[in-house]
Write a protein that holds these residues in place. Structure first.
Motif, short mmCIF file in Angstrom:
data_model
loop_
_atom_site.label_atom_id
_atom_site.label_comp_id
_atom_site.label_asym_id
_atom_site.label_seq_id
_atom_site.Cartn_x
_atom_site.Cartn_y
_atom_site.Cartn_z
N LEU A 16 1.98 108.81 135.58
CA LEU A 16 3.13 108.65 134.70
C LEU A 16 4.52 108.99 134.52
O LEU A 16 4.40 109.94 133.56
CB LEU A 16 2.54 107.49 134.32
CG LEU A 16 2.33 105.82 133.79
CD1 LEU A 16 0.98 106.20 132.98
CD2 LEU A 16 2.38 105.18 134.58
N LEU A 17 5.30 108.98 135.28
CA LEU A 17 6.25 109.65 135.45
C LEU A 17 7.58 109.01 134.07
O LEU A 17 8.10 107.86 134.49
CB LEU A 17 7.58 110.15 136.14
CG LEU A 17 8.88 111.17 136.03
CD1 LEU A 17 8.02 112.18 135.11
CD2 LEU A 17 9.48 111.07 137.39
N LEU A 18 7.52 108.87 132.48
CA LEU A 18 8.64 108.24 131.50
C LEU A 18 8.98 109.17 131.56
O LEU A 18 9.72 109.77 130.84
CB LEU A 18 7.37 108.07 130.78
CG LEU A 18 6.43 107.94 131.34
CD1 LEU A 18 5.37 107.25 130.33
CD2 LEU A 18 6.33 106.13 131.54
N LEU A 19 10.95 108.87 131.96
CA LEU A 19 11.97 109.71 131.95
C LEU A 19 12.23 109.57 130.28
O LEU A 19 12.59 108.12 130.09
CB LEU A 19 12.69 110.00 132.92
CG LEU A 19 11.85 109.87 133.96
CD1 LEU A 19 13.05 109.62 135.26
CD2 LEU A 19 11.97 111.46 134.09
N ASP A 20 13.18 109.97 129.73
CA ASP A 20 14.46 109.87 128.63
C ASP A 20 13.61 108.91 127.25
O ASP A 20 13.76 108.44 126.56
CB ASP A 20 15.46 108.82 129.10
CG ASP A 20 16.17 109.80 130.03
OD1 ASP A 20 16.40 110.84 129.84
OD2 ASP A 20 16.95 108.86 130.99
N VAL A 21 12.08 108.95 127.44
CA VAL A 21 11.57 108.55 125.91
C VAL A 21 12.06 108.87 124.89
O VAL A 21 11.70 110.32 124.96
CB VAL A 21 9.72 108.57 126.28
CG1 VAL A 21 8.96 107.96 125.05
CG2 VAL A 21 9.83 107.27 127.03
N PRO A 22 12.51 109.40 123.76
CA PRO A 22 12.54 108.98 122.43
C PRO A 22 11.86 109.70 122.03
O PRO A 22 10.84 109.30 121.88
CB PRO A 22 13.46 108.01 121.88
CG PRO A 22 13.33 106.88 122.83
CD PRO A 22 12.62 107.26 123.49
N GLU A 23 11.87 111.08 121.16
CA GLU A 23 11.38 111.69 120.26
C GLU A 23 10.44 110.93 119.05
O GLU A 23 11.77 109.94 118.74
CB GLU A 23 12.38 112.80 119.75
CG GLU A 23 10.35 114.11 118.92
CD GLU A 23 11.71 114.78 118.84
OE1 GLU A 23 11.09 116.65 118.18
OE2 GLU A 23 12.59 115.72 119.38
N TYR A 24 9.89 110.88 118.99
CA TYR A 24 9.13 110.74 118.03
C TYR A 24 8.55 108.91 118.43
O TYR A 24 7.77 108.47 117.35
CB TYR A 24 9.60 110.25 116.80
CG TYR A 24 10.14 110.81 115.49
CD1 TYR A 24 9.66 112.29 115.36
CD2 TYR A 24 11.82 111.56 115.96
CE1 TYR A 24 10.02 113.08 114.94
CE2 TYR A 24 12.82 112.45 115.35
CZ TYR A 24 11.87 113.43 114.93
OH TYR A 24 12.08 114.51 114.51
N THR A 25 8.65 108.43 119.77
CA THR A 25 7.83 107.15 120.10
C THR A 25 6.29 107.44 119.72
O THR A 25 6.07 108.59 120.16
CB THR A 25 8.10 106.92 121.27
OG1 THR A 25 9.92 106.68 121.70
CG2 THR A 25 7.91 106.00 122.69
N LEU A 26 5.65 106.13 119.72
CA LEU A 26 4.47 106.55 119.82
C LEU A 26 4.19 105.81 121.06
O LEU A 26 4.71 104.47 121.06
CB LEU A 26 3.64 105.64 118.72
CG LEU A 26 3.62 106.63 117.32
CD1 LEU A 26 3.18 105.44 116.33
CD2 LEU A 26 2.92 107.94 117.06
N LEU A 27 3.18 106.92 121.84
CA LEU A 27 2.94 105.49 123.28
C LEU A 27 1.50 106.20 122.75
O LEU A 27 0.69 107.05 123.33
CB LEU A 27 3.96 106.51 124.33
CG LEU A 27 3.29 105.99 126.01
CD1 LEU A 27 5.15 106.12 126.30
CD2 LEU A 27 2.90 106.97 126.64
#
Length: 395
Positions: A16-27
């Motif tokens: 799963l290539l997940l680009l530009d996800v902001p820091e501190y996001t819970l995933l």
């Protein structure tokens, strides 16, 4: 793990290539949760098959979270790389153009992003398999909403015209007053295409006594739904049960909880089917719900400081109190098993395991008609006859 083994897992597994996800996001993916750091670009070494991705953006202090957004995906040998990019304005992951996707897929295969991809924790894959072994790509496409995204933000009014338990009323009030009740136009609302499960059977031209009998024993309703809505496939029904539970527990979808509850009510409401017409289905069903509750009752999955604080962790202790719908259904089913004159051995074995789980983890007590627990006293002359049928394909 040595480097050669790791490289083989990277090549054979999905990414799963997940680009530009902001820091501190819970995933999260399946049973695993990540707190996103500055170098994160996705997840690698994902086994082929169905998976569930869910995420929520947060403030820097970690106190406020956006509504959870989630979607199912299916990795196959034909598609082992899935690309999403974070849309800052919408605060969600969106698809990229076909040209971009093709370019990024080649970059993933060339290991250009390898150091920025977190590994899928294969030690937790067994738990996920138990929760999803009946979910197929066909079932995902059958049930998922338009666009594929599942979000509690679309569900604030879902209980307005339906009967509510005390717990459901409390949850509905919380959703309406919390910051999760994001105002959406009706055109934006996206709901899953779950099978409609009637609460009551209404049929013209039959006597009241016969109608009451149909509502007491849901076997005929089960048969009708299996033929009409599930194409005669027991596994498709079980796949929907698993889809709803995962969307409820990980995606914190109220709509999914109501569907899971409706299916559980339907199956536990059958009197004849477990012993005569659908013994293998009920053996598989008890096994499915055993693993669902076993996983859901683990405290480390519900007692978190992450998105659960925003939705009050839908699967908390209040859902499993001694006066809950599940306690009553299980008590009646255990009593049914005790009173039966003949019980399949595999069904009996998994029913025992479920009963032990509920007693040990929740402290539930099931006061059956007998002075002692009928499911356990095998030497009693009044205990049901145990028949060992062919081992069902319980996956």
């Amino acid at each position: 793990m040595d480097s050669w083994t790791a490289l083989e897992l990277v090549k054979q597994g999905g990414t799963l290539l997940l680009l530009d996800v902001p820091e501190y996001t819970l995933l999260g993916i399946d049973t695993q949760m990540f707190s996103i750091g500055p170098a994160f670009k996705g997840i690698k070494m994902i086994p082929p098959g169905p998976h569930f991705l869910f995420y929520t953006s947060s403030t820097r202090d970690g106190k406020d979270f956006s509504p959870i957004t989630a979607f199912f995906l299916h990795l196959s040998p034909c598609q082992l790389v899935i690309v999403r990019r974070w849309d800052q304005q919408q605060e969600r992951l969106v698809k990229v153009s076909e040209d971009e996707e093709e370019r990024y897929c080649e970059a993933v295969k060339s290991l250009e992003f390898d150091r920025q991809l977190g590994p899928y924790n294969l030690s937790q894959y067994g738990d996920w398999k138990h929760l999803s072994n009946y979910i197929t790509n066909t079932i995902i496409e059958r049930i998922e909403p338009i666009g594929g995204e599942i979000s509690v933000a679309c569900e604030s009014g879902i209980l307005k015209n339906t009967p509510k338990t005390a717990m459901e009323k409390a949850l509905a009030e919380q959703l309406e007053t919390s910051n999760l009740s994001t105002s959406l136009d009706n055109s934006q609302t996206r709901r899953c295409y779950y099978t409609s499960i009637p609460r009551l059977i209404k049929q013209k031209g039959i006597h009241a006594q016969q109608l009451s009998s149909l509502n007491i024993d849901k076997t005929q309703l089960l048969e009708s739904l299996l033929m009409k809505d599930y194409g005669g496939s027991e596994d498709v029904l079980l796949g929907e049960l698993q889809f709803a539970f995962i969307a409820f527990l990980m995606g914190q979808s109220l709509e999914a909880f109501l569907q899971w509850k409706a299916l559980v009510n339907l199956l536990f409401g059958c009197i004849e089917a477990p012993f005569r017409t659908r013994t293998q289905l009920f053996t598989k069903f008890i096994k499915v719900i055993y693993y669902q509750l076993k996983y859901g009752l683990q405290k480390d999955h519900t007692d978190t400081s992450g998105p659960a604080t925003g939705v009050s962790a839908l699967l908390d202790d209040s859902w499993f109190s001694a006066d809950s719908f599940l306690h009553h259904l299980c008590k009646d089913f255990f009593s049914l098993m005790q009173d039966a004159s003949s019980v399949d051995g595999h069904l009996l074995s998994w029913t025992r395991k479920l009963k032990e789980l509920l007693e040990n983890n929740l402290g539930w007590e099931f006061q059956l008609n007998s002075a002692v627990d009928g499911i356990y006293f095998e030497d009693d002359e009044f205990a049901p006859v145990v028949e060992m049928l062919d081992d069902p394909s319980c996956n």
